[in-house]
Design an enzyme around this catalytic site. Structure first.
Site, PDB file in Angstrom:
ATOM      1  N   HIS A  93      41.925  46.105-109.337  1.00  0.00           N
ATOM      2  CA  HIS A  93      41.524  46.041-107.926  1.00  0.00           C
ATOM      3  C   HIS A  93      41.241  44.611-107.490  1.00  0.00           C
ATOM      4  O   HIS A  93      41.584  44.194-106.382  1.00  0.00           O
ATOM      5  CB  HIS A  93      40.295  46.933-107.709  1.00  0.00           C
ATOM      6  CG  HIS A  93      39.903  47.074-106.287  1.00  0.00           C
ATOM      7  ND1 HIS A  93      38.791  46.449-105.769  1.00  0.00           N
ATOM      8  CD2 HIS A  93      40.478  47.746-105.265  1.00  0.00           C
ATOM      9  CE1 HIS A  93      38.700  46.742-104.480  1.00  0.00           C
ATOM     10  NE2 HIS A  93      39.702  47.525-104.153  1.00  0.00           N
ATOM     11  N   PHE A 118      39.542  29.323 -96.041  1.00  0.00           N
ATOM     12  CA  PHE A 118      39.468  30.365 -97.062  1.00  0.00           C
ATOM     13  C   PHE A 118      38.210  30.138 -97.895  1.00  0.00           C
ATOM     14  O   PHE A 118      38.206  29.384 -98.852  1.00  0.00           O
ATOM     15  CB  PHE A 118      40.722  30.338 -97.941  1.00  0.00           C
ATOM     16  CG  PHE A 118      40.766  31.438 -98.953  1.00  0.00           C
ATOM     17  CD1 PHE A 118      41.061  32.737 -98.574  1.00  0.00           C
ATOM     18  CD2 PHE A 118      40.520  31.177-100.292  1.00  0.00           C
ATOM     19  CE1 PHE A 118      41.114  33.760 -99.510  1.00  0.00           C
ATOM     20  CE2 PHE A 118      40.571  32.193-101.233  1.00  0.00           C
ATOM     21  CZ  PHE A 118      40.865  33.488-100.842  1.00  0.00           C
ATOM     22  N   ARG A 132      27.964  29.462-107.498  1.00  0.00           N
ATOM     23  CA  ARG A 132      28.747  28.863-106.413  1.00  0.00           C
ATOM     24  C   ARG A 132      28.128  29.128-105.038  1.00  0.00           C
ATOM     25  O   ARG A 132      28.527  28.529-104.052  1.00  0.00           O
ATOM     26  CB  ARG A 132      30.177  29.371-106.479  1.00  0.00           C
ATOM     27  CG  ARG A 132      30.946  28.758-107.640  1.00  0.00           C
ATOM     28  CD  ARG A 132      32.118  29.601-108.095  1.00  0.00           C
ATOM     29  NE  ARG A 132      32.820  28.998-109.217  1.00  0.00           N
ATOM     30  CZ  ARG A 132      32.404  29.041-110.488  1.00  0.00           C
ATOM     31  NH1 ARG A 132      31.280  29.663-110.787  1.00  0.00           N
ATOM     32  NH2 ARG A 132      33.101  28.471-111.446  1.00  0.00           N
TER      33      ARG A 132
END
Length: 158
Positions: A93, A118, A132
């Site tokens: 997925h 993005f 992050r």
């Protein structure tokens, strides 16, 4: 030879949309916070009454392209920032969602001529995503900087 670059000098005049995936919102809300902090520090009004900034929430990263496309077509934005987090699981997925989100966002940008950033984290673990989104640094800040630079660059090309 001409050198054309984006700058941050007139960032306060830009109109920006941010499309945020609600899935993995532990991560995406942190990315949004970093993004808003950067925009605010560069003169963008981020208040609830702002006419410079709109934030749209979508269910997941897969839905980022369609709403980015609608915003690009229906409003006069200088740039759209997409924020999402796709974390690898035990099934394929992950690959499908990442592939379709990235291709969709790139297609919308090319077809509309509007820069779309993005800002979708693609990580193997939740720990990597957290790093992050604020533990080590917040890439939301970087995505906002990219947006300001691209909006400026597009204006320089006019």
């Amino acid at each position: 030879m001409a050198t054309i670059e984006g700058t941050f000098e007139k960032a306060s005049s830009f109109k920006i949309a941010i499309v945020v995936a609600r899935f993995n919102d532990l991560i995406t809300t942190k990315l949004l916070s970093g993004c808003l902090d950067c925009l605010s520090r560069h003169g963008i009004n981020i208040s609830e009454s702002s006419n410079q900034l709109d934030v749209a929430w979508v269910p997941g990263a897969f839905e980022l392209p369609i709403i980015s496309q609608e915003l690009a077509r229906k409003a006069n934005y200088d740039v759209v920032i997409t924020l999402g987090a796709v974390i690898r699981g035990d099934t394929p997925h992950f690959d499908v969602v990442v592939s379709e989100a990235s291709k969709g966002i790139a297609t919308v940008s090319r077809e509309t001529g509007l820069p779309i950033i993005f800002g979708v984290l693609t990580t193997d673990t939740m720990q990597q995503a957290l790093e992050r989104a604020g533990i080590k640094n917040n890439l939301g800040w970087s995505y906002a900087l990219q947006a300001l630079e691209m909006a400026s660059l597009m204006k320089a090309l006019d």
